[in-house]
Write a protein that holds these residues in place. Structure first.
Motif, PDB file in Angstrom:
ATOM      1  N   GLU A  97       0.827  -1.205   0.000  1.00  0.00           N
ATOM      2  CA  GLU A  97       0.000   0.000   0.000  1.00  0.00           C
ATOM      3  C   GLU A  97       0.863   1.257   0.000  1.00  0.00           C
TER       4      GLU A  97
ATOM      5  N   ARG B 103       2.504   1.598  -3.477  1.00  0.00           N
ATOM      6  CA  ARG B 103       1.508   1.950  -4.483  1.00  0.00           C
ATOM      7  C   ARG B 103       1.178   3.436  -4.419  1.00  0.00           C
TER       8      ARG B 103
ATOM      9  N   ASP C 183      -0.126   0.986 -10.242  1.00  0.00           N
ATOM     10  CA  ASP C 183      -1.388   0.253 -10.329  1.00  0.00           C
ATOM     11  C   ASP C 183      -1.103  -1.221 -10.034  1.00  0.00           C
ATOM     12  N   ILE C 184      -0.844  -1.523  -8.771  1.00  0.00           N
ATOM     13  CA  ILE C 184      -0.540  -2.885  -8.330  1.00  0.00           C
ATOM     14  C   ILE C 184      -1.538  -3.253  -7.244  1.00  0.00           C
ATOM     15  N   VAL C 185      -2.103  -4.453  -7.343  1.00  0.00           N
ATOM     16  CA  VAL C 185      -3.127  -4.872  -6.386  1.00  0.00           C
ATOM     17  C   VAL C 185      -2.738  -6.197  -5.732  1.00  0.00           C
TER      18      VAL C 185
ATOM     19  N   ALA D 171       0.948 -10.226  -5.745  1.00  0.00           N
ATOM     20  CA  ALA D 171       0.447  -8.970  -6.323  1.00  0.00           C
ATOM     21  C   ALA D 171       0.612  -8.985  -7.836  1.00  0.00           C
ATOM     22  N   CYS D 172      -0.273  -8.239  -8.513  1.00  0.00           N
ATOM     23  CA  CYS D 172      -0.186  -8.098  -9.973  1.00  0.00           C
ATOM     24  C   CYS D 172      -0.674  -6.703 -10.360  1.00  0.00           C
ATOM     25  N   ARG D 173      -0.580  -6.380 -11.640  1.00  0.00           N
ATOM     26  CA  ARG D 173      -1.154  -5.122 -12.123  1.00  0.00           C
ATOM     27  C   ARG D 173      -2.672  -5.212 -12.062  1.00  0.00           C
ATOM     28  N   GLY D 174      -3.305  -4.075 -11.767  1.00  0.00           N
ATOM     29  CA  GLY D 174      -4.748  -4.065 -11.626  1.00  0.00           C
ATOM     30  C   GLY D 174      -5.479  -4.603 -12.841  1.00  0.00           C
ATOM     31  N   GLU D 175      -4.954  -4.325 -14.019  1.00  0.00           N
ATOM     32  CA  GLU D 175      -5.616  -4.747 -15.262  1.00  0.00           C
ATOM     33  C   GLU D 175      -5.567  -6.259 -15.475  1.00  0.00           C
TER      34      GLU D 175
ATOM     35  N   LYS E 240      -5.732  -8.659 -12.903  1.00  0.00           N
ATOM     36  CA  LYS E 240      -6.151  -9.448 -11.738  1.00  0.00           C
ATOM     37  C   LYS E 240      -7.176 -10.526 -12.059  1.00  0.00           C
TER      38      LYS E 240
END
Length: 258
Positions: free
Chosen positions: A83, A86, A92-94, A218-222, A224
């Protein structure tokens, strides 16, 4: 003849499918993330995925590499650190799933217990916000300091220092090398193990199993919801991985978080 052609076409189809197996590039830091990732890779390879594990020796590059597309996912950090990165780097990592707990600990080459820490002792802690917070809270739990309420704690947030401890804040990977010069050092477990320390035997104190700092995938938001990322998340939370952590890593202080 038709049967032969049919069999030949089927063989071509399966060969083409094997060649088209999706590749997953996963970034990790050393022990235990690398070892856990290798077990998950074995699970994924049985499902037809090719897994490339890239190892990093710091806590910054794996997120930058993920953000720029060099990695499909990474597995090395706890949620508060993610967090913070980011927000700080506008990434943009979730987070996807929790995998294991990696307690931070207090180590020493000079004393054998916290009770032996004396006046004006030299104490080294991580200088990044979240691991620094963990270190200060562990020192507080052990009765060495009293800290302000809040997060992102530093030496400036000490409100009581009865032993007048001298605090040194350093990059986390450097901390094992400070043991010959400090009374105690607060070290992340992966760096402690890399330096030949056994957390279950050598740590004077460790975070307990209720620590909120579980390591996450974790990965890129796009990405997930992509099938390969979902497969990776499932593999890291698989029975095979849980068994490996429980049987092979628990003695070193690593616990499953799922």
């Amino acid at each position: 003849m038709k049967k032969i052609v049919s069999v030949f076409c089927a063989l071509l189809f399966f060969a083409s499918a094997a060649q088209a197996a999706e590749k997953i590039v996963l970034g990790v830091t050393p022990f235990p993330a690398q070892e856990i990732a290798a077990v998950a890779a074995g699970v994924l390879e049985k499902q037809g995925y090719e897994v490339e594990i890239k190892e990093f020796t710091d806590f910054i590059q794996p997120n930058l590499a993920l953000a720029d597309g060099s990695l499909d996912a990474n597995f090395f950090q706890h949620l508060p650190y993610l967090e913070n990165m980011r927000s700080e780097k506008n990434l943009d990592i979730v987070p996807l799933v929790k995998v294991h707990l990696l307690p931070i600990g207090i180590y020493s080459h000079k004393v054998k217990s916290i009770a032996e820490v004396g006046e004006r002792a030299v104490v080294a802690v991580p200088n990044d916000p979240t691991n620094g917070f963990r270190a200060y809270k562990l020192l507080e739990r052990e009765g060495l300091l009293k800290m302000k309420d809040g997060i992102n704690l530093t030496a400036r947030d000490i409100v009581e220092n009865p032993k007048k401890l001298k605090i040194i804040e350093l990059e986390a990977p450097q901390l094992p090398r400070t043991l010959r010069d400090t009374t105690i050092s607060v070290i992340n477990m992966n760096f402690a193990v890399d330096a030949g320390l056994d957390p279950s035997k050598d740590a004077l104190a460790l975070e307990d199993k209720d620590s909120p700092y579980a390591v996450v995938l974790a990965c890129r938001g796009e990405d997930k919801d992509s099938p390969k990322i979902k497969a990776l998340a499932a593999a890291l939370n698989s029975p095979e991985v849980k068994k490996f952590i429980t049987e092979e890593l628990a003695s070193k202080g690593v616990l499953p978080a799922f």
